[in-house]
Scaffold this active site. Structure first.
Site, PDB file in Angstrom:
ATOM      1  N   GLN A  14      20.556  74.601 -22.968  1.00  0.00           N
ATOM      2  CA  GLN A  14      19.874  73.687 -23.879  1.00  0.00           C
ATOM      3  C   GLN A  14      18.930  74.429 -24.831  1.00  0.00           C
ATOM      4  OE1 GLN A  14      17.575  71.803 -20.417  1.00  0.00           O
ATOM      5  NE2 GLN A  14      16.086  71.612 -22.071  1.00  0.00           N
TER       6      GLN A  14
ATOM      7  N   CYS B 104      17.618  68.026 -21.995  1.00  0.00           N
ATOM      8  CA  CYS B 104      18.110  68.162 -20.622  1.00  0.00           C
ATOM      9  C   CYS B 104      18.801  66.893 -20.138  1.00  0.00           C
ATOM     10  CB  CYS B 104      16.951  68.491 -19.690  1.00  0.00           C
ATOM     11  SG  CYS B 104      15.661  67.233 -19.720  1.00  0.00           S
TER      12      CYS B 104
ATOM     13  N   HIS C 227      12.252  66.727 -15.955  1.00  0.00           N
ATOM     14  CA  HIS C 227      13.448  67.491 -16.293  1.00  0.00           C
ATOM     15  C   HIS C 227      14.681  66.822 -15.701  1.00  0.00           C
ATOM     16  CE1 HIS C 227      15.880  70.827 -17.449  1.00  0.00           C
ATOM     17  NE2 HIS C 227      16.027  71.329 -16.246  1.00  0.00           N
TER      18      HIS C 227
ATOM     19  N   ASN D 226      21.798  73.372 -13.524  1.00  0.00           N
ATOM     20  CA  ASN D 226      20.790  73.278 -14.565  1.00  0.00           C
ATOM     21  C   ASN D 226      21.439  73.562 -15.919  1.00  0.00           C
ATOM     22  OD1 ASN D 226      18.301  73.008 -15.799  1.00  0.00           O
ATOM     23  ND2 ASN D 226      17.277  74.553 -14.545  1.00  0.00           N
TER      24      ASN D 226
END
Ligand SMILES: *[C@@H]1O[C@H](CO)[C@@H](O)[C@H](O)[C@H]1NC(C)=O
Length: 408
Positions: A143, A149, A285, A305
């Site tokens: 990102q 996110c 997040h 992630n």
């Protein structure tokens, strides 16, 4: 350390691992924290990560941040044994910068309610789940400094359900399309995954990353691509919050979007192990839970992630399972807002194509064959700068991420 000592260290570690005893191989040399050595490490790290800075002033500022982070990592790793911090891709970010650019989950209860609590398809949960091994997870995205996110997290869950329902190798879908076109969310300024599902439903589908590539910024919506429906979803669900049993059922069913509290410095600099460090309960997040398992007797949730594969365990993190009075939402509040896309119709019983061939990723840039082990030949605290591969009959070393990291 000389090459020979490191190599022997690795060999004896394999022996210890074979006996099932945890072994800490992150041996920090205090002298490497002194400025000349630290500058040398910074130079190597910059080359590893292709970092260039605009001016000498910027370079010096980055070095100071990096040096501070080195000291933090060294002190942390000598105190904590369950997981490791290291000089990952975010090691030149100050904690403030990290918080400003890498996060971006904006909790909002109102729209979340439009996704319902649904019964789970799974009744008995397996001991471990890893959707990567079922070929339902694409490679790790990045990102950058866009707080999108939430879009990456939602798209990863859609890639997962699409792969499960079509039985095909998942195609990388476009977070940028959702970032640009979903006006209920706030693009690179943050958002919520459940709204992204609602937008994908309303639009009738989502296109691929290739056709609508990532721009690291919120741009105007490319409306000519909206009718390109490579993946489609029919609904969305939420997992009852703060309920570990329900969350496990959900993750056994498909990859699940979650919100986590990630503002801690230890989260920023995480490189391996089961993270059970300090976290608060305020989520900021969005990531995707793609499995769970046990390591060294500790249960963990496996999360994907969107900070590229040079962060964490090749882009992944293990977050400790468990709930207590201080953390009703689980470690880093991972249980607080899970949501997922729904697809109707018949899914193939378990018709997964074989996963792509596995190699062992020693670190960010070095790989070994899956029949080999990684050996660190030049190391600094939390950072191995050079690897070689060696043949080993220790099967644990062949099994993937942990083994590669233990070999540091
Ligand atoms: C948690 O979820 C499980 C599985 O759906 C359910 O049986 C249980 O009643 C839930 N627990 C609470 C406290 O709501």
């Amino acid at each position: 350390m000389t090459r020979l000592q490191v190599f022997l260290g690795v060999l004896s570690a394999s022996l210890v691992l074979a006996l099932g005893i945890e072994y800490d191989l992150y041996v920090g040399e205090p002298s490497s924290l002194e400025e000349p050595a630290a500058r040398d490490i910074f130079g190597k790290w910059k080359r590893q990560h292709n970092k260039e800075y605009e001016s000498d002033e910027e370079h010096e500022k980055r070095f100071q941040v990096f040096h501070d982070n080195m000291q933090y990592i060294s002190a942390y790793n000598s105190r904590v044994k369950s997981h490791k911090l290291g000089l990952n891709s975010l090691a030149d970010n100050s904690h403030e910068e990290y918080q400003a650019t890498r996060l971006g989950h904006k909790p909002d209860e109102t729209l979340q309610n439009k996704c319902e609590e649904l019964p789970f398809a799974v009744k008995d949960v397996p001991e471990m789940v890893d959707w990567r091994k079922q070929n339902a997870v694409t490679s790790v995205k990045d990102q950058g400094s866009c707080g999108g996110c939430w879009a990456f997290s939602a798209v990863a869950a859609v890639e997962g359900i699409e792969a499960i329902y079509t039985g095909k190798t998942p195609v990388s879908l476009s977070p940028q399309e959702v970032i640009d076109c979903d006006s209920d969310n706030h693009g690179c300024n943050g958002g919520v995954q459940a709204w992204a599902y609602l937008w994908i439903m309303k639009n009738g589908g989502i296109t691929t990353e290739d056709r609508y590539p990532f721009k690291e910024d919120t741009e105007s919506c490319s409306t000519d691509k909206l009718a390109d429906h490579v993946a489609q979803i029919d609904g969305c669900g939420v997992v009852p919050p703060d309920n570990e049993t329900a969350f496990k059922l959900a993750v056994a069913q498909q990859p699940i979007s979650v919100a986590v509290a990630a503002k801690q410095k230890a989260f920023q600099l995480y490189v391996s192990g089961v993270f059970d460090g300090d976290c608060d309960q305020f989520v900021d997040h969005g990531v995707t839970a793609v499995g769970y398992g046990t390591q060294g007797g500790q249960g963990y949730w496996l999360i994907k992630n969107s900070w590229n594969e040079h962060w964490g365990e090749n882009g992944y993190m293990k977050i400790a399972m468990g709930v207590d009075a201080q953390e009703p939402g689980g470690k880093c509040a991972i249980l607080s807002q899970p949501s997922y896309p729904v697809k109707h119709g018949n899914k193939p019983p378990s018709h997964f194509p074989p996963s792509p061939p596995q190699h062992i990723q020693c670190d960010m840039y070095s790989q070994c064959d899956s029949t080999q082990c990684c050996a660190c030949t030049v190391s600094y605290p939390g950072l191995c700068v050079e690897y070689t591969c060696y043949e080993s009959s220790d099967s644990r070393c062949h099994s993937g991420f942990d083994a590669a990291h233990r070999a540091i």
